[in-house]
Design a protein around this motif. Sequence first.
Motif, PDB file in Angstrom:
ATOM      1  N   UNK A 115       0.842  -1.196   0.000  1.00  0.00           N
ATOM      2  CA  UNK A 115       0.000   0.000   0.000  1.00  0.00           C
ATOM      3  C   UNK A 115       0.879   1.249   0.000  1.00  0.00           C
ATOM      4  N   UNK A 116       0.413   2.260  -0.719  1.00  0.00           N
ATOM      5  CA  UNK A 116       1.144   3.513  -0.841  1.00  0.00           C
ATOM      6  C   UNK A 116       0.186   4.668  -0.590  1.00  0.00           C
ATOM      7  N   UNK A 117       0.677   5.693   0.129  1.00  0.00           N
ATOM      8  CA  UNK A 117      -0.144   6.882   0.331  1.00  0.00           C
ATOM      9  C   UNK A 117      -0.398   7.529  -1.018  1.00  0.00           C
ATOM     10  N   UNK A 118      -1.673   7.758  -1.348  1.00  0.00           N
ATOM     11  CA  UNK A 118      -2.046   8.348  -2.632  1.00  0.00           C
ATOM     12  C   UNK A 118      -2.565   9.774  -2.479  1.00  0.00           C
ATOM     13  N   UNK A 119      -3.274  10.025  -1.375  1.00  0.00           N
ATOM     14  CA  UNK A 119      -3.892  11.337  -1.191  1.00  0.00           C
ATOM     15  C   UNK A 119      -3.994  11.645   0.299  1.00  0.00           C
ATOM     16  N   UNK A 120      -3.586  12.850   0.665  1.00  0.00           N
ATOM     17  CA  UNK A 120      -3.713  13.310   2.039  1.00  0.00           C
ATOM     18  C   UNK A 120      -4.476  14.617   2.029  1.00  0.00           C
ATOM     19  N   UNK A 121      -5.528  14.691   2.828  1.00  0.00           N
ATOM     20  CA  UNK A 121      -6.320  15.905   2.941  1.00  0.00           C
ATOM     21  C   UNK A 121      -6.530  16.168   4.432  1.00  0.00           C
ATOM     22  N   UNK A 122      -5.567  16.852   5.032  1.00  0.00           N
ATOM     23  CA  UNK A 122      -5.561  17.072   6.480  1.00  0.00           C
ATOM     24  C   UNK A 122      -6.723  17.963   6.903  1.00  0.00           C
ATOM     25  N   UNK A 123      -7.388  17.643   7.987  1.00  0.00           N
ATOM     26  CA  UNK A 123      -7.258  16.473   8.859  1.00  0.00           C
ATOM     27  C   UNK A 123      -8.367  15.443   8.645  1.00  0.00           C
ATOM     28  N   UNK A 124      -8.962  15.401   7.443  1.00  0.00           N
ATOM     29  CA  UNK A 124     -10.173  14.599   7.272  1.00  0.00           C
ATOM     30  C   UNK A 124     -10.073  13.357   6.397  1.00  0.00           C
ATOM     31  N   UNK A 125      -9.011  13.212   5.611  1.00  0.00           N
ATOM     32  CA  UNK A 125      -9.019  12.097   4.661  1.00  0.00           C
ATOM     33  C   UNK A 125      -7.606  11.628   4.339  1.00  0.00           C
ATOM     34  N   UNK A 126      -7.449  10.316   4.327  1.00  0.00           N
ATOM     35  CA  UNK A 126      -6.197   9.674   3.913  1.00  0.00           C
ATOM     36  C   UNK A 126      -6.577   8.552   2.956  1.00  0.00           C
ATOM     37  N   UNK A 127      -5.924   8.511   1.797  1.00  0.00           N
ATOM     38  CA  UNK A 127      -6.196   7.458   0.828  1.00  0.00           C
ATOM     39  C   UNK A 127      -4.909   6.671   0.592  1.00  0.00           C
ATOM     40  N   UNK A 128      -4.994   5.372   0.824  1.00  0.00           N
ATOM     41  CA  UNK A 128      -3.907   4.450   0.500  1.00  0.00           C
ATOM     42  C   UNK A 128      -4.362   3.641  -0.697  1.00  0.00           C
ATOM     43  N   UNK A 129      -3.449   3.386  -1.620  1.00  0.00           N
ATOM     44  CA  UNK A 129      -3.807   2.611  -2.793  1.00  0.00           C
ATOM     45  C   UNK A 129      -2.822   1.493  -3.025  1.00  0.00           C
ATOM     46  N   UNK A 130      -3.232   0.546  -3.841  1.00  0.00           N
ATOM     47  CA  UNK A 130      -2.357  -0.570  -4.200  1.00  0.00           C
ATOM     48  C   UNK A 130      -1.147  -0.029  -4.934  1.00  0.00           C
ATOM     49  N   UNK A 131       0.014  -0.521  -4.568  1.00  0.00           N
ATOM     50  CA  UNK A 131       1.250  -0.120  -5.237  1.00  0.00           C
ATOM     51  C   UNK A 131       1.767  -1.329  -5.998  1.00  0.00           C
ATOM     52  N   UNK A 132       1.461  -1.388  -7.260  1.00  0.00           N
ATOM     53  CA  UNK A 132       1.869  -2.541  -8.057  1.00  0.00           C
ATOM     54  C   UNK A 132       0.915  -3.703  -7.817  1.00  0.00           C
ATOM     55  N   UNK A 133       1.268  -4.828  -8.351  1.00  0.00           N
ATOM     56  CA  UNK A 133       0.410  -6.000  -8.201  1.00  0.00           C
ATOM     57  C   UNK A 133      -0.689  -6.000  -9.252  1.00  0.00           C
ATOM     58  N   UNK A 134      -1.489  -7.060  -9.231  1.00  0.00           N
ATOM     59  CA  UNK A 134      -2.523  -7.241 -10.257  1.00  0.00           C
ATOM     60  C   UNK A 134      -3.852  -6.610  -9.871  1.00  0.00           C
TER      61      UNK A 134
END
Length: 131
Positions: free
Chosen positions: A58-77
């Motif tokens: 998992x990789x941090x994709x989006x940070x919107x302080x202080x209300x939202x954090x998005x982690x996304x798949x980093x590679x893989x199928x």
Amino acid sequence: MNLESPKINVDKSPQEVFDFLSDIKNFESLMPENISKFEVLSEDTFLFALKGMPEITLKKKELSSPNKIVLGAAGGKLDFSLTGNIVELNENSSEVQLEFSGDFNPMMAMMIKGPITKFIETLATSIPKSI
């Protein structure tokens, strides 16, 4: 496929919860007991594996302080995201809900729905104990 964890109350401000979830090293303390591997790969990427499951990065994709954090798949199928939504209840209290979103074929979705639901519930319910 979209799955949501229960909404969890945390006796911390949204900024404190956001800061905790922004530090990927902290995800190790949220993982279920059946974790077999956890490795920080960089400042914004980590890898984990649960017993009997493939490794997931998992990789941090989006940070919107202080209300939202998005982690996304980093590679893989598989392409999916894990979003942490943080809502202020009052100055020293927050509500956190995790959302899993992924585009899977119906067979894959059926196979992973149960384990993923349990996984995000474990992550969410571990937040108040870990901060």
